[in-house]
Design an enzyme around this catalytic site. Structure first.
Site, PDB file in Angstrom:
ATOM      1  N   TYR A 131       0.839  -1.209   0.000  1.00 14.99           N
ATOM      2  CA  TYR A 131       0.000   0.000   0.000  1.00 14.99           C
ATOM      3  C   TYR A 131       0.872   1.256   0.000  1.00 14.99           C
ATOM      4  CZ  TYR A 131      -2.667   3.795   2.234  1.00 14.99           C
ATOM      5  OH  TYR A 131      -3.216   5.015   2.554  1.00 14.99           O
TER       6      TYR A 131
HETATM    7  P1  NAD Z   1     -12.261   4.842   2.827  1.00 14.72           P
HETATM    8  O1  NAD Z   1     -12.073   3.502   2.237  1.00 14.72           O
HETATM    9  O2  NAD Z   1     -13.221   4.987   3.941  1.00 14.72           O
HETATM   10  O3  NAD Z   1     -12.640   5.898   1.700  1.00 14.72           O
HETATM   11  C1  NAD Z   1     -12.184   5.818   0.375  1.00 14.72           C
HETATM   12  C2  NAD Z   1     -13.390   5.826  -0.546  1.00 14.72           C
HETATM   13  O4  NAD Z   1     -12.930   5.854  -1.904  1.00 14.72           O
HETATM   14  C3  NAD Z   1     -14.252   4.572  -0.406  1.00 14.72           C
HETATM   15  O5  NAD Z   1     -15.600   4.930  -0.102  1.00 14.72           O
HETATM   16  C4  NAD Z   1     -14.149   3.870  -1.756  1.00 14.72           C
HETATM   17  O6  NAD Z   1     -15.356   3.247  -2.163  1.00 14.72           O
HETATM   18  C5  NAD Z   1     -13.748   5.002  -2.681  1.00 14.72           C
HETATM   19  N1  NAD Z   1     -12.943   4.552  -3.829  1.00 14.72           N
HETATM   20  C6  NAD Z   1     -11.801   3.822  -3.774  1.00 14.72           C
HETATM   21  N2  NAD Z   1     -11.315   3.627  -5.007  1.00 14.72           N
HETATM   22  C7  NAD Z   1     -12.150   4.276  -5.857  1.00 14.72           C
HETATM   23  C8  NAD Z   1     -12.174   4.461  -7.255  1.00 14.72           C
HETATM   24  N3  NAD Z   1     -11.235   3.920  -8.042  1.00 14.72           N
HETATM   25  N4  NAD Z   1     -13.185   5.200  -7.805  1.00 14.72           N
HETATM   26  C9  NAD Z   1     -14.141   5.745  -7.018  1.00 14.72           C
HETATM   27  N5  NAD Z   1     -14.172   5.590  -5.684  1.00 14.72           N
HETATM   28  C10 NAD Z   1     -13.181   4.867  -5.108  1.00 14.72           C
HETATM   29  O7  NAD Z   1     -10.801   5.350   3.278  1.00 14.72           O
HETATM   30  P2  NAD Z   1     -10.333   6.601   4.152  1.00 14.72           P
HETATM   31  O8  NAD Z   1      -9.732   6.076   5.391  1.00 14.72           O
HETATM   32  O9  NAD Z   1     -11.425   7.617   4.204  1.00 14.72           O
HETATM   33  O10 NAD Z   1      -9.135   7.159   3.249  1.00 14.72           O
HETATM   34  C11 NAD Z   1      -9.295   8.290   2.388  1.00 14.72           C
HETATM   35  C12 NAD Z   1      -7.955   8.625   1.766  1.00 14.72           C
HETATM   36  O11 NAD Z   1      -7.016   8.977   2.777  1.00 14.72           O
HETATM   37  C13 NAD Z   1      -7.298   7.497   0.991  1.00 14.72           C
HETATM   38  O12 NAD Z   1      -6.618   8.057  -0.114  1.00 14.72           O
HETATM   39  C14 NAD Z   1      -6.299   6.913   1.971  1.00 14.72           C
HETATM   40  O13 NAD Z   1      -5.237   6.251   1.308  1.00 14.72           O
HETATM   41  C15 NAD Z   1      -5.850   8.172   2.666  1.00 14.72           C
HETATM   42  N6  NAD Z   1      -5.312   7.973   4.010  1.00 14.72           N
HETATM   43  C16 NAD Z   1      -6.129   7.560   5.025  1.00 14.72           C
HETATM   44  C17 NAD Z   1      -5.629   7.458   6.309  1.00 14.72           C
HETATM   45  C18 NAD Z   1      -6.483   7.029   7.456  1.00 14.72           C
HETATM   46  O14 NAD Z   1      -5.940   6.944   8.569  1.00 14.72           O
HETATM   47  N7  NAD Z   1      -7.780   6.797   7.296  1.00 14.72           N
HETATM   48  C19 NAD Z   1      -4.289   7.776   6.574  1.00 14.72           C
HETATM   49  C20 NAD Z   1      -3.465   8.153   5.505  1.00 14.72           C
HETATM   50  C21 NAD Z   1      -4.007   8.276   4.231  1.00 14.72           C
HETATM   51  C1  UGA Z   2      -3.646   3.971   8.878  1.00 13.47           C
HETATM   52  C2  UGA Z   2      -4.574   3.767   7.655  1.00 13.47           C
HETATM   53  O1  UGA Z   2      -5.295   2.547   7.780  1.00 13.47           O
HETATM   54  C3  UGA Z   2      -3.799   3.735   6.364  1.00 13.47           C
HETATM   55  O2  UGA Z   2      -4.722   3.736   5.278  1.00 13.47           O
HETATM   56  C4  UGA Z   2      -2.957   4.965   6.326  1.00 13.47           C
HETATM   57  O3  UGA Z   2      -2.269   5.079   5.167  1.00 13.47           O
HETATM   58  C5  UGA Z   2      -2.019   5.021   7.524  1.00 13.47           C
HETATM   59  O4  UGA Z   2      -2.832   5.086   8.687  1.00 13.47           O
HETATM   60  C6  UGA Z   2      -1.152   6.258   7.498  1.00 13.47           C
HETATM   61  O5  UGA Z   2      -1.000   6.935   8.502  1.00 13.47           O
HETATM   62  O6  UGA Z   2      -0.597   6.542   6.442  1.00 13.47           O
HETATM   63  P1  UGA Z   2      -2.404   2.322  10.508  1.00 13.47           P
HETATM   64  O7  UGA Z   2      -1.421   3.235  11.141  1.00 13.47           O
HETATM   65  O8  UGA Z   2      -2.050   0.883  10.365  1.00 13.47           O
HETATM   66  O9  UGA Z   2      -2.817   2.808   9.056  1.00 13.47           O
HETATM   67  O10 UGA Z   2      -3.764   2.504  11.334  1.00 13.47           O
HETATM   68  P2  UGA Z   2      -4.601   1.566  12.307  1.00 13.47           P
HETATM   69  O11 UGA Z   2      -5.331   0.507  11.566  1.00 13.47           O
HETATM   70  O12 UGA Z   2      -5.431   2.473  13.132  1.00 13.47           O
HETATM   71  O13 UGA Z   2      -3.488   0.822  13.196  1.00 13.47           O
HETATM   72  C7  UGA Z   2      -2.720   1.496  14.177  1.00 13.47           C
HETATM   73  C8  UGA Z   2      -1.890   0.474  14.917  1.00 13.47           C
HETATM   74  O14 UGA Z   2      -2.754  -0.415  15.640  1.00 13.47           O
HETATM   75  C9  UGA Z   2      -1.034  -0.422  14.025  1.00 13.47           C
HETATM   76  O15 UGA Z   2       0.217  -0.636  14.595  1.00 13.47           O
HETATM   77  C10 UGA Z   2      -1.782  -1.736  13.982  1.00 13.47           C
HETATM   78  O16 UGA Z   2      -0.969  -2.873  13.827  1.00 13.47           O
HETATM   79  C11 UGA Z   2      -2.450  -1.753  15.331  1.00 13.47           C
HETATM   80  N1  UGA Z   2      -3.688  -2.548  15.336  1.00 13.47           N
HETATM   81  C12 UGA Z   2      -4.642  -2.346  14.406  1.00 13.47           C
HETATM   82  C13 UGA Z   2      -3.861  -3.515  16.309  1.00 13.47           C
HETATM   83  O17 UGA Z   2      -2.991  -3.732  17.152  1.00 13.47           O
HETATM   84  N2  UGA Z   2      -5.016  -4.230  16.322  1.00 13.47           N
HETATM   85  C14 UGA Z   2      -6.006  -4.035  15.404  1.00 13.47           C
HETATM   86  O18 UGA Z   2      -7.047  -4.729  15.482  1.00 13.47           O
HETATM   87  C15 UGA Z   2      -5.816  -3.068  14.426  1.00 13.47           C
END
Ligand code: NAD
Ligand code: UGA
Length: 316
Positions: free
Chosen positions: A151
């Site tokens: 990813y």
């Molecule tokens: P999410 O899965 O809840 O939202 C993403 C949405 O995009 C989904 O509803 C999905 O259906 C839609 N989607 C995906 N591919 C698509 C496509 N090809 N065409 C149209 N729709 C599409 O995820 P999120 O956590 O809200 O993440 C949003 C963005 O932030 C992503 O780019 C993710 O990589 C980035 N991001 C998230 C986190 C986090 O902690 N949540 C951290 C770092 C980066």
């Molecule tokens: C999150 C998002 O899911 C990614 O899409 C994003 O890109 C990333 O942040 C980012 O900052 O770029 P992550 O940090 O793995 O990734 O977020 P969480 O799923 O909230 O996990 C946080 C920590 O908790 C990780 O170390 C994970 O291993 C741990 N974890 C997660 C557990 O110990 N148990 C669980 O059930 C889930």
């Protein structure tokens, strides 16, 4: 009146961003293809929380079907949130879908944007996962890109692609590297969503590794605010860390969550997961200086708001 395209508007961050932009008076063209990374009912719930709005035009379609004339003709700002997220699920056969949704779909969007000079800014969601595990201290945007997961590789490649489009065509792209975002509507594969659900159901909390890994957890409204600031003030080609200004371990977070929920956590320690960073901690000075980004929501307040939402979800 400003018109914005929000990709991924039914997702966690995209739905909050859409709601905020509507409050600010934007007209929104929202695109979401309902990729099956989690239950579509949660994405419909997110859309229902945005509500019916005369300035919200929703298209249930993947970006790859690209009806660009309809989506971009009147668009002033693009907020690109759509992607297949999640670090741990990106190994094996899943990688093809990560590459398609994070890289190929973004390339199609950027290529289409070239044809619409009306677009003033293209704000794109990147990720702390481009860095891999961070060294001592804070990590700023000049740190090398050493992603640990497939990813993270797709997000790093997407950033390079953006740079190529800025250089070749002058596209006004601004990249935001979010650090682990949490709050109401958080994706069900993410740690806080899972832990709250397990606490509320009196199940064991599944912790990967020893629980001493840390994250710079960022509340969703702070990430949303960063998007609005980037649309106004972000410089084309620039990249900004968007963190919560704190480093907290998984076990420390669980302690706070359990206290808020009034439950005693039972923890099962599972093997460390491939691709997980040991620590993340953002230097957000660049975003502070250039955008005025200043995260506002404390972990306790943010967790309280997420707990309220989880209680509502558990009630069905
Ligand atoms: P999410 O899965 O809840 O939202 C993403 C949405 O995009 C989904 O509803 C999905 O259906 C839609 N989607 C995906 N591919 C698509 C496509 N090809 N065409 C149209 N729709 C599409 O995820 P999120 O956590 O809200 O993440 C949003 C963005 O932030 C992503 O780019 C993710 O990589 C980035 N991001 C998230 C986190 C986090 O902690 N949540 C951290 C770092 C980066
Ligand atoms: C999150 C998002 O899911 C990614 O899409 C994003 O890109 C990333 O942040 C980012 O900052 O770029 P992550 O940090 O793995 O990734 O977020 P969480 O799923 O909230 O996990 C946080 C920590 O908790 C990780 O170390 C994970 O291993 C741990 N974890 C997660 C557990 O110990 N148990 C669980 O059930 C889930």
């Amino acid at each position: 009146m400003t018109t914005a395209l929000v990709t991924g508007c039914a997702g966690f961050i995209g739905s909050h961003l859409t709601q905020r932009l509507l409050q600010e008076g934007y007209t929104i063209i929202g695109i979401d293809g309902f990729t099956p990374n989690y239950d579509a009912r949660l994405k419909w719930r997110n859309l229902s929380l945005i509500g019916q709005h005369p300035r919200f035009l929703f298209h249930a379609a993947p970006l790859q079907t690209g009806d660009w004339e309809q989506w971009l003709q009147e668009t002033d700002i693009v907020f690109h949130q759509a992607a297949l997220p999640g670090v741990r699920a990106s190994w094996g056969n899943a990688f093809a879908d990560y590459a398609a949704n994070n890289l190929v779909a973004t390339q199609q969007l950027l290529d289409a944007c070239r044809r619409y000079p009306r677009i003033q800014k293209i704000v794109i969601a990147s990720s702390s996962s481009v860095y891999g595990t961070m060294q001592e201290g804070l990590t700023d945007e000049r740190a090398p890109l050493l992603p640990l997961s497939p990813y993270g590789v797709t997000k790093a490649a997407m950033e390079q692609l953006c740079r190529a489009y800025v250089n070749a065509y002058g596209l006004p792209i601004v990249l935001l590297r979010y650090f682990t975002v949490y709050g109401p509507r958080q994706r069900p594969d993410m740690a806080f969503h899972r832990f709250f659900r397990q606490l509320l159901r009196d199940e064991e909390l599944q912790v990967y590794g020893d629980g001493h890994q840390t994250r710079d957890f960022t509340y969703v409204s702070d990430a949303v605010e960063a998007n609005l600031l980037a649309a106004r003030l972000g410089e084309a080609g620039d990249i900004y860390n968007i963190g919560g200004n704190r480093e907290v371990s998984v076990l420390e977070a669980i302690e706070q969550m359990a206290a808020l929920a009034g439950r005693k956590p039972r923890i099962a320690f599972l093997p460390e997961q491939a691709g997980d960073a040991r620590r993340t901690c953002a230097d957000i000075r660049h975003a502070g200086e250039k955008l005025g980004y200043d995260p506002q929501v404390s972990l306790e307040e943010g967790l309280r708001l997420q707990l309220d939402d989880m209680i509502e979800q558990e009630r069905g």
